[in-house]
Design an enzyme around this catalytic site. Structure first.
Site, PDB file in Angstrom:
ATOM      1  N   ASN A 244     -42.473   9.187   6.485  1.00  0.00           N
ATOM      2  CA  ASN A 244     -43.289   9.857   7.708  1.00  0.00           C
ATOM      3  C   ASN A 244     -42.334  10.936   8.329  1.00  0.00           C
ATOM      4  OD1 ASN A 244     -44.508  10.595   9.964  1.00  0.00           O
ATOM      5  ND2 ASN A 244     -43.990   8.418  11.228  1.00  0.00           N
TER       6      ASN A 244
ATOM      7  N   LYS B 162     -42.677  13.053  10.343  1.00  0.00           N
ATOM      8  CA  LYS B 162     -43.070  13.533  11.890  1.00  0.00           C
ATOM      9  C   LYS B 162     -43.008  15.037  12.084  1.00  0.00           C
ATOM     10  CE  LYS B 162     -40.594   9.155  12.769  1.00  0.00           C
ATOM     11  NZ  LYS B 162     -39.925   8.535  13.838  1.00  0.00           N
TER      12      LYS B 162
ATOM     13  N   HIS C  18     -49.176   5.222  15.116  1.00  0.00           N
ATOM     14  CA  HIS C  18     -47.500   5.002  15.220  1.00  0.00           C
ATOM     15  C   HIS C  18     -47.207   5.095  16.790  1.00  0.00           C
ATOM     16  CE1 HIS C  18     -43.523   6.743  15.004  1.00  0.00           C
ATOM     17  NE2 HIS C  18     -43.468   6.226  13.597  1.00  0.00           N
TER      18      HIS C  18
ATOM     19  N   GLU D  63     -44.825   6.451  18.267  1.00  0.00           N
ATOM     20  CA  GLU D  63     -44.764   7.564  19.107  1.00  0.00           C
ATOM     21  C   GLU D  63     -46.120   8.244  19.700  1.00  0.00           C
ATOM     22  OE1 GLU D  63     -42.527   9.647  15.940  1.00  0.00           O
ATOM     23  OE2 GLU D  63     -40.887   8.192  16.305  1.00  0.00           O
TER      24      GLU D  63
ATOM     25  N   GLU E 160     -43.839  -2.074  12.801  1.00  0.00           N
ATOM     26  CA  GLU E 160     -42.642  -1.153  13.258  1.00  0.00           C
ATOM     27  C   GLU E 160     -42.556  -1.528  14.878  1.00  0.00           C
ATOM     28  OE1 GLU E 160     -42.606   2.610  10.958  1.00  0.00           O
ATOM     29  OE2 GLU E 160     -44.079   3.104  12.764  1.00  0.00           O
TER      30      GLU E 160
ATOM     31  N   GLY F 280     -35.879   4.609  14.725  1.00  0.00           N
ATOM     32  CA  GLY F 280     -35.198   6.035  15.015  1.00  0.00           C
ATOM     33  C   GLY F 280     -33.849   5.292  15.674  1.00  0.00           C
TER      34      GLY F 280
ATOM     35  N   SER G 217     -35.763   2.048  10.885  1.00  0.00           N
ATOM     36  CA  SER G 217     -34.308   2.320  10.408  1.00  0.00           C
ATOM     37  C   SER G 217     -34.064   1.664   9.051  1.00  0.00           C
ATOM     38  CB  SER G 217     -33.326   1.778  11.526  1.00  0.00           C
ATOM     39  OG  SER G 217     -33.399   2.503  12.693  1.00  0.00           O
TER      40      SER G 217
END
Ligand code: PEP
Length: 249
Positions: A9, A11, A94, A96, A166, A172, A212
């Site tokens: 991904n 992003k 996702h 985010e 996730e 991240g 991660s």
């Protein structure tokens, strides 16, 4: 036999020039595992990425799409638009998108239906926040995200669904769920689909871990029986690291 998948991904990283050069570097890597490889560049670079990898064992996928087929939704992209480029798979849900764009389970249920109506494959992301885990509520949170967004589907629809667990606290942050924490949650998820649907749905569902993942921890995470691959953020931006993860199976 479940599919093993490693999806990068990207992003909101990489303009056209960087996309071109990263794809050149990716094409120079050697794949020694059976994992399916996917990359998700930003919308503006999908066409280039698709064209540039036509002859390669790399699927170009999208990071998001709208639930409507078309209409007055400024700035949005539809399933039909993705399909018109040759894109067959889309990441939905996702964390985010959930956190910064208020994507709700209800909106995600509609997006999933639209993707399937357009004969697309979905990588559906979900996962708990750190506060949920600290309170021991991670399974309740994950269950409600999955039930609310996916359990309107029929058993046969799950041929086109890939799950990506996730945990938000691991995305991240450099902090990874331990392989045992990942396995425990993946087994919980598989059993949830066994209870809601049947053994066939549960056993054929690929469940990826994201958060991660790096070359140094991928092998141990992927060795767990219910972990079928990874959704990779930061480490997917370096060709060597990404293929070290692809080859960790
Ligand atoms: C992600 O954003 O899906 C992700 C897993 O990111 P990272 O690998 O950087 O934690």
């Amino acid at each position: 036999m479940r599919k093993q998948i490693v999806a990068g991904n990207w992003k909101m990283n990489n303009g056209l020039i960087q996309t071109k050069s990263l794809i050149v570097e990716l094409k120079q890597q050697t794949k020694t595992s059976n994992a399916e490889v996917m990359i998700a560049p930003t919308f503006t670079n999908l066409w280039h990425a698709f064209e540039a990898t036509r002859q390669d064992d790399i699927e170009v996928i999208a990071q998001n799409m709208h639930f409507a087929e078309n209409g007055a939704y400024t700035g949005e992209i539809s399933a039909g638009m993705l399909k018109s480029l040759g894109i067959q798979t889309v990441i939905l849900g996702h964390s985010e998108r959930r956190a910064y764009y208020n994507e709700t389970d209800e909106a995600l249920a509609k997006k999933v239906s639209t993707a399937l109506e357009n004969e697309m494959r979905v990588i559906f992301c979900f996962g708990e926040e750190l506060s949920d885990r600290k309170a021991g509520k991670q399974e309740d949170v994950v269950k409600s995200q999955l039930v609310n967004a996916l359990c309107h589907l029929k058993a046969q629809d799950f041929k086109h669904i890939v799950l990506a667990y996730e945990p938000v606290w691991a995305i991240g942050t450099g902090e990874t769920a331990t392989p045992d924490q990942a396995q425990e949650m993946h087994a919980f998820i598989r059993n949830l689909f066994r209870d809601r649907y049947n053994d066939e749905v549960a056993e054929n569902l690929s469940i990826l871990y994201g958060g991660s993942v790096k070359p140094s921890n991928a092998k141990e995470i992927f060795s767990k029986p219910d972990v079928d691959g990874g959704l990779i953020g930061g480490a997917s931006l370096k060709a060597e690291d990404f293929y070290a993860i692809v080859n960790a199976f």
